[in-house]
Structure formats: structure tokens, C-alpha cells
Design a protein around this motif. Sequence first.
Motif, short mmCIF file in Angstrom:
data_model
loop_
_atom_site.label_atom_id
_atom_site.label_comp_id
_atom_site.label_asym_id
_atom_site.label_seq_id
_atom_site.Cartn_x
_atom_site.Cartn_y
_atom_site.Cartn_z
N THR A 106 0.84 -1.20 0.00
CA THR A 106 0.00 0.00 0.00
C THR A 106 0.87 1.25 0.00
N MET A 107 0.25 2.38 -0.27
CA MET A 107 0.96 3.65 -0.19
C MET A 107 1.43 3.89 1.25
N ASN A 108 0.64 3.47 2.23
CA ASN A 108 1.05 3.59 3.63
C ASN A 108 2.31 2.75 3.91
N ASP A 109 2.38 1.56 3.33
CA ASP A 109 3.58 0.72 3.49
C ASP A 109 4.82 1.46 2.97
N ILE A 110 4.68 2.06 1.81
CA ILE A 110 5.81 2.78 1.20
C ILE A 110 6.19 3.98 2.05
N ALA A 111 5.19 4.70 2.54
CA ALA A 111 5.45 5.86 3.40
C ALA A 111 6.16 5.43 4.68
N SER A 112 5.66 4.40 5.29
CA SER A 112 6.25 3.92 6.55
C SER A 112 7.68 3.43 6.35
N ALA A 113 7.90 2.60 5.32
CA ALA A 113 9.22 2.02 5.08
C ALA A 113 10.24 3.07 4.66
N SER A 114 9.80 4.16 4.06
CA SER A 114 10.72 5.21 3.60
C SER A 114 10.89 6.33 4.61
N ASP A 115 10.19 6.23 5.75
CA ASP A 115 10.22 7.27 6.77
C ASP A 115 9.76 8.62 6.22
N LYS A 116 8.80 8.56 5.31
CA LYS A 116 8.22 9.78 4.73
C LYS A 116 6.71 9.73 4.98
N GLY A 117 6.10 10.87 4.95
CA GLY A 117 4.65 10.92 5.09
C GLY A 117 3.96 10.64 3.76
#
Length: 191
Positions: free
Chosen positions: A26-37
Motif C-alpha cells: 500500500t501507499m502507507n507501506d511505502i510511506a512507513s518504510a521510507s520514513d516519509k509521510g
Amino acid sequence: MVLKTRERLIEVARQLFAHKGVANTTMNDIASASDKGRRTIYTYFRNKAEIYNAVLESESDRLVTSLRQIAESKMDVETKLRKFLRFRLENNTLQASSSIKSWFKLDGRRMERINRLVQQKENRMLRNILEQGCLEEVFDRERCAILSGFVNQCISSLVIPPLRTEYNVIVRDKAFDAFVEFVVTDILLKK
């Protein structure tokens, strides 16, 4: 900074897609794993499909970087073609990247798409080398016309099993040399 953030998002997405699959990321997974919002991600990409396409493009670029260096080098055109063909044989697209292999296990269609992108880039580079050889009157234009659409497809179709012995490596290398010699000798202008 902007380019680094975008590249970081693409790399994180690539790793997640390889590990979890595209559908399960998910987009949330990508945000979380990249330490970005999530807002940061949406600054660079409108949706997951756009990230996916950027990952595919990035992965295909990785596979052709060395070929591009050969194609853009200052060496004479005959040597350039020999090195280009040899590198292609040694680094058949399906075997070139371990991250690609993990994608292949998850979904062959994704692998096909990456291969198509890579082959398009390789074909353009090969045509440019052949055109350079024709302009320099080193290669025969008619023979190059026949070769240009065929050789990369031929190489891509090869399935080269893992080599278990030094003898197999020697035999494979001789076969590669013979293939390159056959192709280059056929298009050289006879002087």
C-alpha cells in the motif's frame, strides 16, 4: 534533495513489491518504510501505479547501464559491437538481477514488462552502433538491416543453464565468442 527523495521512494517501493507483491503493498507501506509521510509520496507520485511504473523504469535502467557505457564509448565501432554482443550474451536479461528474479517468482507478467523495456533500450543502442558502423563504412547496410531486429531477440531467447564446472564455462565462452564472430564477420564490409 528532490531527486534523492524520489529515488529513495522508488527503491523502497521496489523492495516492498519484491517482498510483498505489488497488490499487497500500500501507499502507507511505502510511506512507513521510507520514513516519509503520505503527503510526500503524493508530491512525487499520484498513485501506486505511477510508483510501479517508476520502479519498472528504474529496474530496466539498471539492466542497461553497462550496455549504455559500451554503446557510448569512444572505442572503434567493430570493437564496440563485439563488446556489446558479448556483454548481452553474458548478462542475459532474465539472469541479470536478483531483485528481478524475485519479481519473476511473484508474477511473470511483470518480468515480461521489464524485459520489454530493457529490449527496447538495447535495440535502440544496437541500431545506433550499427548505424555508426554503416556511416563509417565498416558495416554493410543491407546486412545490418537484417541483423538489427534479430540479434537481441535471439540472445534474449537463449536459456543458459547454471554452469557447474569450469569445462562448461570454457565451452560456453567459446560458443559466445563464435556467435559474436559469426555476427560481426557477416556484416563487415569486405575491403
